[in-house]
Design a protein around this motif. Sequence first.
Motif, PDB file in Angstrom:
ATOM      1  N   GLY A  38       0.805  -1.211   0.000  1.00  0.00           N
ATOM      2  CA  GLY A  38       0.000   0.000   0.000  1.00  0.00           C
ATOM      3  C   GLY A  38       0.837   1.259   0.000  1.00  0.00           C
ATOM      4  O   GLY A  38       2.071   1.207  -0.126  1.00  0.00           O
ATOM      5  N   ASN A  39       0.166   2.405   0.126  1.00  0.00           N
ATOM      6  CA  ASN A  39       0.837   3.712   0.084  1.00  0.00           C
ATOM      7  C   ASN A  39       1.762   3.837  -1.122  1.00  0.00           C
ATOM      8  O   ASN A  39       2.891   4.337  -1.025  1.00  0.00           O
ATOM      9  CB  ASN A  39       1.633   3.962   1.365  1.00  0.00           C
ATOM     10  N   LYS A  40       1.264   3.412  -2.280  1.00  0.00           N
ATOM     11  CA  LYS A  40       2.076   3.500  -3.494  1.00  0.00           C
ATOM     12  C   LYS A  40       2.368   4.948  -3.878  1.00  0.00           C
ATOM     13  O   LYS A  40       3.284   5.212  -4.652  1.00  0.00           O
ATOM     14  CB  LYS A  40       1.373   2.758  -4.637  1.00  0.00           C
ATOM     15  N   ASP A  41       1.598   5.863  -3.325  1.00  0.00           N
ATOM     16  CA  ASP A  41       1.787   7.282  -3.600  1.00  0.00           C
ATOM     17  C   ASP A  41       2.555   7.984  -2.481  1.00  0.00           C
ATOM     18  O   ASP A  41       2.476   9.204  -2.337  1.00  0.00           O
ATOM     19  CB  ASP A  41       0.433   7.961  -3.782  1.00  0.00           C
ATOM     20  N   LYS A  42       3.306   7.236  -1.704  1.00  0.00           N
ATOM     21  CA  LYS A  42       3.932   7.809  -0.506  1.00  0.00           C
ATOM     22  C   LYS A  42       4.892   8.959  -0.821  1.00  0.00           C
ATOM     23  O   LYS A  42       5.112   9.834   0.022  1.00  0.00           O
ATOM     24  CB  LYS A  42       4.649   6.734   0.304  1.00  0.00           C
ATOM     25  N   SER A  44       4.376  11.375  -2.745  1.00  0.00           N
ATOM     26  CA  SER A  44       3.604  12.633  -2.767  1.00  0.00           C
ATOM     27  C   SER A  44       2.729  12.803  -1.526  1.00  0.00           C
ATOM     28  O   SER A  44       2.510  13.924  -1.067  1.00  0.00           O
ATOM     29  CB  SER A  44       2.725  12.693  -4.019  1.00  0.00           C
ATOM     30  N   SER A  45       2.227  11.687  -0.970  1.00  0.00           N
ATOM     31  CA  SER A  45       1.329  11.793   0.188  1.00  0.00           C
ATOM     32  C   SER A  45       2.087  11.895   1.505  1.00  0.00           C
ATOM     33  O   SER A  45       1.539  12.360   2.505  1.00  0.00           O
ATOM     34  CB  SER A  45       0.409  10.574   0.253  1.00  0.00           C
ATOM     35  N   HIS A  46       3.353  11.438   1.497  1.00  0.00           N
ATOM     36  CA  HIS A  46       4.196  11.416   2.693  1.00  0.00           C
ATOM     37  C   HIS A  46       3.578  10.565   3.809  1.00  0.00           C
ATOM     38  O   HIS A  46       3.853  10.774   4.989  1.00  0.00           O
ATOM     39  CB  HIS A  46       4.468  12.841   3.203  1.00  0.00           C
ATOM     40  N   ALA A  47       2.756   9.600   3.418  1.00  0.00           N
ATOM     41  CA  ALA A  47       2.196   8.627   4.353  1.00  0.00           C
ATOM     42  C   ALA A  47       2.705   7.250   3.957  1.00  0.00           C
ATOM     43  O   ALA A  47       2.666   6.887   2.781  1.00  0.00           O
ATOM     44  CB  ALA A  47       0.674   8.662   4.309  1.00  0.00           C
ATOM     45  N   ALA A  48       3.184   6.496   4.926  1.00  0.00           N
ATOM     46  CA  ALA A  48       3.739   5.189   4.619  1.00  0.00           C
ATOM     47  C   ALA A  48       3.380   4.148   5.679  1.00  0.00           C
ATOM     48  O   ALA A  48       3.048   3.015   5.341  1.00  0.00           O
ATOM     49  CB  ALA A  48       5.269   5.269   4.480  1.00  0.00           C
ATOM     50  N   THR A  49       3.434   4.511   6.928  1.00  0.00           N
ATOM     51  CA  THR A  49       3.207   3.543   7.994  1.00  0.00           C
ATOM     52  C   THR A  49       1.716   3.445   8.307  1.00  0.00           C
ATOM     53  O   THR A  49       0.935   4.357   7.987  1.00  0.00           O
ATOM     54  CB  THR A  49       3.953   3.946   9.270  1.00  0.00           C
ATOM     55  N   PRO A  50       1.305   2.375   8.971  1.00  0.00           N
ATOM     56  CA  PRO A  50      -0.082   2.320   9.431  1.00  0.00           C
ATOM     57  C   PRO A  50      -0.469   3.530  10.283  1.00  0.00           C
ATOM     58  O   PRO A  50      -1.583   4.040  10.166  1.00  0.00           O
ATOM     59  CB  PRO A  50      -0.131   1.018  10.232  1.00  0.00           C
ATOM     60  N   ASP A  53      -1.459   6.299   8.135  1.00  0.00           N
ATOM     61  CA  ASP A  53      -2.731   6.040   7.449  1.00  0.00           C
ATOM     62  C   ASP A  53      -3.922   6.217   8.375  1.00  0.00           C
ATOM     63  O   ASP A  53      -4.968   6.723   7.962  1.00  0.00           O
ATOM     64  CB  ASP A  53      -2.707   4.632   6.853  1.00  0.00           C
ATOM     65  N   TYR A  54      -3.785   5.798   9.622  1.00  0.00           N
ATOM     66  CA  TYR A  54      -4.872   6.022  10.578  1.00  0.00           C
ATOM     67  C   TYR A  54      -5.094   7.521  10.790  1.00  0.00           C
ATOM     68  O   TYR A  54      -6.241   7.980  10.877  1.00  0.00           O
ATOM     69  CB  TYR A  54      -4.567   5.354  11.917  1.00  0.00           C
ATOM     70  N   ARG A  55      -4.009   8.286  10.853  1.00  0.00           N
ATOM     71  CA  ARG A  55      -4.143   9.734  11.033  1.00  0.00           C
ATOM     72  C   ARG A  55      -4.874  10.354   9.843  1.00  0.00           C
ATOM     73  O   ARG A  55      -5.704  11.255  10.004  1.00  0.00           O
ATOM     74  CB  ARG A  55      -2.773  10.381  11.242  1.00  0.00           C
ATOM     75  N   PHE A  56      -4.572   9.884   8.639  1.00  0.00           N
ATOM     76  CA  PHE A  56      -5.263  10.354   7.439  1.00  0.00           C
ATOM     77  C   PHE A  56      -6.747   9.992   7.516  1.00  0.00           C
ATOM     78  O   PHE A  56      -7.624  10.823   7.244  1.00  0.00           O
ATOM     79  CB  PHE A  56      -4.622   9.722   6.199  1.00  0.00           C
ATOM     80  N   ALA A  57      -7.036   8.755   7.877  1.00  0.00           N
ATOM     81  CA  ALA A  57      -8.416   8.264   7.895  1.00  0.00           C
ATOM     82  C   ALA A  57      -9.278   9.020   8.898  1.00  0.00           C
ATOM     83  O   ALA A  57     -10.477   9.200   8.682  1.00  0.00           O
ATOM     84  CB  ALA A  57      -8.436   6.775   8.198  1.00  0.00           C
ATOM     85  N   LYS A  58      -8.680   9.458   9.989  1.00  0.00           N
ATOM     86  CA  LYS A  58      -9.441  10.180  11.012  1.00  0.00           C
ATOM     87  C   LYS A  58     -10.027  11.483  10.479  1.00  0.00           C
ATOM     88  O   LYS A  58     -11.001  12.002  11.039  1.00  0.00           O
ATOM     89  CB  LYS A  58      -8.540  10.475  12.220  1.00  0.00           C
ATOM     90  N   ASN A 231      -3.433   3.137  -2.202  1.00  0.00           N
ATOM     91  CA  ASN A 231      -2.874   4.485  -2.141  1.00  0.00           C
ATOM     92  C   ASN A 231      -3.423   5.169  -0.883  1.00  0.00           C
ATOM     93  O   ASN A 231      -4.232   4.592  -0.147  1.00  0.00           O
ATOM     94  CB  ASN A 231      -3.243   5.280  -3.396  1.00  0.00           C
ATOM     95  N   THR A 232      -2.983   6.384  -0.633  1.00  0.00           N
ATOM     96  CA  THR A 232      -3.399   7.094   0.573  1.00  0.00           C
ATOM     97  C   THR A 232      -4.749   7.752   0.310  1.00  0.00           C
ATOM     98  O   THR A 232      -4.857   8.958   0.058  1.00  0.00           O
ATOM     99  CB  THR A 232      -2.326   8.124   0.972  1.00  0.00           C
TER     100      THR A 232
END
Length: 371
Positions: A38-42, A44-50, A53-58, A231-232
């Motif tokens: 996952g996080n294939k767009d890391k 540009s998104s600067h998200a990689a770890t779980p 991703d949880y912070r993004f989802a919130k 992706n993110t």
Amino acid sequence: MITLQRILFLCLLSLSSSAQNYHYYFGNIHSHSSYSDGNKDKASSHAATPADDYRFAKRSQHLDFLGISEHNHSQAGMQRANFSRGLADADAQNEDGRFVAMYGMEFGVISNGGHVVIYGMDKLIGWEQNNYDIFSAKSDYKSLFRILADHSGAFATLAHPAQTDYNHLITTDYDPVADRAVCGVAVSSGPAFSVKTDYSDRPPMSYLSYYKRLLSLGYMVGPTMDHDNHNTTFGRISHNRTVVLARSLSRDSIMAAYRAGRFYASEDWDTEVDFKINGLTMGGYVSGQEVLKISLKVHDPDGDDRTKSIKLLYGKPGSGVIPKVMKTSKDSDVLEWQQSLQPGDAFYYYAEIVQADGDRIYTAPIWAKYN
């Protein structure tokens, strides 16, 4: 076809559920971080770890819980040490009462039998040397289902199922061990590699027939909708959600709802469905009652999302016959029906709801037997 052990389990859950007032929570349990593929767009998104991703989802709309189900093998990027790190990230980001973070795995390879989304296991199940805690061969789903059925806290759902997946589960005899292990099946999934974050990339209902076939064989499963994020985009690909009926917004309560079958699949991100038979909600088992009082109410907080139709479907578990429509209600948020059973009758009932904008909702069944 349903085992006595399974019936007793559902009856106990039904007795407890009849006295509960459940809340509605909206989420997704099929997604991936860079710990697998996952996080294939890391970049540009600067998200990689779980944790990222949880912070993004919130910050996503109408998303109460997110499960990251990492692929369980190195071909997809998973290393055994990262599974423990993912569990720790979920614990750190979980906020009971505000947002539930769950971490699990997606077992299998598409070209060798299909994918199973698994939660409630704190050890990695796999087949690669030095890359598992619990061994299960790559294409041996009977072994996998036995492991899950024997672990009281675990549950599994079938991800984007193909007709021959899981050792030909839908073309072979009913398997009571698989029934104990699996609580749900995706009726839609993805788009897995979407990069959209405006909630507009709605997937097709590709696996509804698989769900109906499992019910006809006697499996006690409910429908899910998953995003399968690579992706993110967590929570933001589409409005699709799996909705659980739980006592509280906590990890234990969300997982208990999955295990009990108290959930439904919705293309609308905030519609609440109250489906009951003799006071028992979806996932319940009505036993020994001659008259069934069936009620369904739809509530959507969005004033313009009216209900176009409600269909009550039913079938006989173990018959192999696809469920049929029993009753239809049009242009109403309510459906009520009463049915009398004959001695020995056993049926399951679930609903298909269509909103005026075309959004569809499928409930988990309620089972009933008069003996």
